[in-house]
Design an enzyme around this catalytic site. Structure first.
Site, PDB file in Angstrom:
ATOM      1  N   GLU A 425     -53.256  99.782 -34.341  1.00 22.76           N
ATOM      2  CA  GLU A 425     -53.311 101.271 -33.868  1.00 22.76           C
ATOM      3  C   GLU A 425     -52.920 101.983 -34.983  1.00 22.76           C
ATOM      4  O   GLU A 425     -51.971 102.132 -35.625  1.00 22.76           O
ATOM      5  CB  GLU A 425     -52.772 101.605 -32.796  1.00 22.76           C
ATOM      6  CG  GLU A 425     -53.065 100.758 -31.517  1.00 22.76           C
ATOM      7  CD  GLU A 425     -52.063 100.989 -30.632  1.00 22.76           C
ATOM      8  OE1 GLU A 425     -51.255 101.880 -30.701  1.00 22.76           O
ATOM      9  OE2 GLU A 425     -51.840 100.192 -29.634  1.00 22.76           O
ATOM     10  N   TYR A 482     -43.931  98.450 -27.252  1.00 23.54           N
ATOM     11  CA  TYR A 482     -45.467  98.222 -27.080  1.00 23.54           C
ATOM     12  C   TYR A 482     -45.443  96.693 -26.760  1.00 23.54           C
ATOM     13  O   TYR A 482     -46.658  96.148 -26.216  1.00 23.54           O
ATOM     14  CB  TYR A 482     -46.525  98.764 -27.935  1.00 23.54           C
ATOM     15  CG  TYR A 482     -46.286 100.378 -27.975  1.00 23.54           C
ATOM     16  CD1 TYR A 482     -45.397 101.059 -27.088  1.00 23.54           C
ATOM     17  CD2 TYR A 482     -47.044 101.015 -28.856  1.00 23.54           C
ATOM     18  CE1 TYR A 482     -45.404 102.393 -27.030  1.00 23.54           C
ATOM     19  CE2 TYR A 482     -46.820 102.583 -28.936  1.00 23.54           C
ATOM     20  CZ  TYR A 482     -45.947 102.856 -27.929  1.00 23.54           C
ATOM     21  OH  TYR A 482     -46.044 104.382 -28.069  1.00 23.54           O
ATOM     22  N   HIS A 527     -40.178 104.552 -28.177  1.00 24.70           N
ATOM     23  CA  HIS A 527     -40.237 104.482 -29.810  1.00 24.70           C
ATOM     24  C   HIS A 527     -38.788 104.036 -30.219  1.00 24.70           C
ATOM     25  O   HIS A 527     -38.594 103.879 -31.519  1.00 24.70           O
ATOM     26  CB  HIS A 527     -40.539 105.860 -30.176  1.00 24.70           C
ATOM     27  CG  HIS A 527     -42.016 106.344 -29.761  1.00 24.70           C
ATOM     28  ND1 HIS A 527     -41.775 107.328 -28.463  1.00 24.70           N
ATOM     29  CD2 HIS A 527     -43.089 106.086 -30.173  1.00 24.70           C
ATOM     30  CE1 HIS A 527     -43.027 107.494 -28.443  1.00 24.70           C
ATOM     31  NE2 HIS A 527     -43.810 106.611 -28.926  1.00 24.70           N
TER      32      HIS A 527
END
Length: 741
Positions: A425, A482, A527
């Protein structure tokens, strides 16, 4: 010998068939089909073999000589799918693919007995089974382009998309591939597993790629028997839930002629248009989900009888009898003769050797050849290729940050190996959220550096398909948190490939992950994540955790070399908070920068897998750490040394496998060990470090200081739960003096 209802029904139904007038076997077996009588007879033979493998599996289980009873009965129509494909089309098959496998084996010119024996050896868990060597019952064979899958939840669909993508990408780049340039990738799965997230990822990724104009020749084959063990699939759900952007083909999977015709159309569409398609076969499930499954507990007798009436083996027998190509008595006699033959083969396979030691079981898990890896890590692109790749050679840039060092190492790898692909990404035009891949798109082109849709399963699945197809994927996962969205692509798919194929298939892989916490001004849980226990639990996976720029470049070269030389699956954890760090002790001291080592010196700076790095020569205390903990520990060590507490710091660098030899040497030099672990108190790295010390005989004092068992909150509150420099100092003083000063 007692026979179950499926065998009895076959005998009764075939015996009642009425022969039709004789037909030329070279003609269609019935009007309107492309299936000839001769091909129908061939496919009946493999359908029969597949059915009898299921019978044998149940009998072997009763004797405690067979260990897998999930069968293919009712799904024998997939023989027609195999017949519509070529033997060099890569196939990723689910566990009801017995007839497909036997057809593919026959297509390759093998004797019928060879395919049967392959499967029976797998059922018997024999070490002589040709793909997994007794480690699991899978359909796979390197000579048949059948890539073994252990999935029961369609987690192989993202990889199948990756295989289709890699066929075209290798052709576009002019690179060698195990698959022909016009090959079609095929994967099969059930109706229940179509609902799984990984299946939806595979279907959506293929559709997304097609929508973007990419060529992805993959055929999805959903064999819809209406059941997920005991849970019914709503009628027409598969037809309605399929992705609307995928070309749709359907057939009665119990009707061999109809299935063959639909499969031919679907395969032609994929092969000619280089576009994905969905083939929906309505099948039945006979003999239950597995040998231990008692269907009457959740199905009515009428439902079970209705499935028996659609038995694909009976349906194919009817095609032959009504075409005058076989008599009922002939088919029944053939059934009995083949049954005796398969059961004799089963008895022979039961007597073949099985895996007997842990070493035998683990041999193909994660081969380690340090000398080969070292030699591979020293290879660099020719000087002219490097000059073309870099505006300024990195060794001439001066001292670099961690982010810059990773960037330059990636560029060096891409200049050397045209099969290296970098994707994820935001990695292409943007150059990564943290700029780590900046400039790579301009230097190496969109065929090798590209952005993916926002789906970590899709990213890793594409990487796995590329890896098994001969390329070297380096996907980026944008944040550590993620990765957990798609961890089964590493745990269940990547890490098992060599184990369940005895190294015949590999998926070399280096997954770069922006990792850990301590970001300033940007964060929150997703994050700033410090959970890596799930990674370290996966057998055979290499987990690298560089902290300094020079280590980052050298260790990335090692991981890429291990992927090439050994087919290793590597996860490369890059500390976000250290990406752009420049200083160590004081502002503007540049202590966290390092020069990029030129290729001529790579031999002297090579970092083998499982080797730690030591700082300092103190004799009072060893601080064991990694990642962000290294910078904190080095700063703490300076303060402690100024107080006459001599410290040395050991950067583990590799979290799996742990550098046990270096750890023991460093521990014995001081006799005291403090572990500074930025992961959580429970399930963190420190627990394994302590176990390694104790297991290997260290008897000195051991202490640890860790982050809390908490998610990482937003803003300054993060400091309350994360390991700090002051935590390390206090723990060191307590360990050395018994008190906290």
């Amino acid at each position: 010998m007692v026979r179950d209802a499926v065998e009895t029904h076959f005998a009764d139904a075939v015996g009642a068939l009425t022969p039709g007038p004789p037909r030329d076997p070279g003609l269609p077996v019935r009007p309107g089909t492309g299936l000839t009588g001769a091909r129908c007879r061939e496919l009946f033979a493999v359908q029969l073999g597949s059915r009898l493998l299921d019978v044998a599996a149940r009998l072997m289980r009763e004797r405690d000589e067979g260990f897998y009873t999930i069968g293919s009965s009712g799904h024998e129509g997939n023989a027609a799918v195999a017949a519509a494909l070529r033997v060099d089309d890569p196939a990723l098959l689910h566990y009801r693919s017995g007839a497909f496998y036997l057809t593919r084996s026959a297509q390759a010119g093998r004797l019928a007995e060879e395919g049967l024996r392959d499967v029976l050896l797998g059922i018997a868990a024999s070490a002589e089974e040709p793909i997994a060597g007794g480690r699991h019952k899978v359909f796979g064979h390197p000579g048949l382009a059948v890539v073994p899958q252990t999935s029961t939840i369609a987690s192989h669909l993202p990889r199948a998309v990756g295989v289709g993508f890699a066929i075209e990408r290798a052709r576009m780049l002019g690179l060698p591939s195990p698959w022909p340039g016009d090959a079609v990738a095929v994967c099969s799965f059930g109706d229940a597993s179509m609902n799984h997230a990984s299946a939806l990822t595979g279907l959506n990724t293929a559709a997304y790629g097609r929508f973007r104009g990419l060529q992805i020749p993959v055929l999805f084959v959903c064999e819809d028997n209406g059941l997920g063990i005991s849970v019914k699939t709503p009628p027409e759900w598969v037809a309605q839930a399929r992705h609307p952007l995928l070309e749709y083909f359907q057939a009665d999977g119990c009707d061999l002629a109809e299935t063959y015709d639909a499969a031919l159309r679907a395969v032609e569409h994929v092969r000619v248009n280089r576009a994905p398609a969905f083939l929906h076969l309505r099948t039945v499930r006979l003999m239950g989900h597995a040998g231990s499954d008692v269907e009457i507990g959740y199905r009515t007798r009428r439902e079970i009888a209705a499935d028996l009436d659609r038995d694909p083996l009976v349906r194919t027998a009817r095609l032959l009898v009504e075409a005058g190509l076989a008599a009922p008595d002939e088919l029944l006699a053939r059934y009995e003769a083949e049954r005796d033959h398969v059961l004799k083969l089963a008895s022979e396979c039961e007597r073949r050797p099985r895996l007997a030691t842990a070493a035998e079981v683990m041999a193909p898990l994660a081969p380690r050849r340090p000398e080969a890896v070292a030699a591979e890590a020293l290879r660099s692109a020719p000087a002219e290729a490097r000059e073309h790749a870099f505006a300024t050679l990195p060794e001439q840039e001066g001292r670099l940050t961690v982010a810059q060092a990773v960037n330059r190492a990636l560029a060096d790898a891409m200049a050397l190996d045209p099969g290296v692909l970098v994707f994820g990404e935001d990695v292409a035009r943007k150059g990564g959220v943290y700029g780590v891949t900046r400039g790579l798109l301009r230097r190496f082109g969109a065929e090798r550096v590209f952005d993916m849709l926002l789906d970590e399963q899709a990213i890793l699945g594409l990487a796995l398909g590329a890896g098994v197809s001969g390329l070297l994927p380096v996907p980026e996962i944008q944040y550590l948190a993620y990765l957990h969205n798609a961890l089964d692509q590493i745990r269940g798919e990547a890490s098992t490939m060599q184990f369940f194929s005895q190294g015949a298939y590999r998926n070399p892989l280096v997954v770069r992950v922006a990792s850990y916490a301590y970001q300033k001004g940007f964060g929150g849980h997703f994050h700033n994540d410090n959970s890596i226990a799930a990674l370290r639990d996966i057998p055979g996976v290499i987990v690298a955790s560089p902290a300094r720029p020079d280590d980052a470049a050298a260790m990335l070269r090692t991981c890429l070399a291990a992927a090439r030389a050994d087919g290793s699956v590597c996860v490369f954890l890059e500390p976000i908070a250290l990406y752009h760090t420049r200083d160590l002790y004081e502002e503007d001291d540049g202590g966290w920068l390092a020069p990029y080592v030129p290729p001529a010196r790579w031999a002297e700076t090579h970092v083998p897998v499982g080797r730690a790095r030591s700082y300092g020569d103190g004799r009072d205390l060893t601080i064991v750490t990694y990642g962000n903990g290294l910078r904190m520990s080095l700063r703490a060590a300076v303060k402690l040394t100024a107080e006459d507490m001599g410290c040395r710091v050991l950067d583990l660098r590799w979290l799996s496998p742990l550098p046990v030899d270096d750890l023991m040497r460093a521990a014995e030099l001081t006799g005291r060990v403090l572990i500074a672990d930025e992961t959580r108190h429970s399930g963190g790295v420190s627990e394994s470090v302590i176990a390694a010390l104790v297991d290997n005989g260290f008897r000195g004092p051991i202490a640890r200081v860790t982050s809390q068992d908490s998610f990482v909150p937003l803003g300054p509150a993060a400091d309350t739960v994360l390991l700090s420099e002051s935590d390390i100092e206090r723990a060191a003083r307590k360990l050395l003096h018994g008190v906290i000063l």
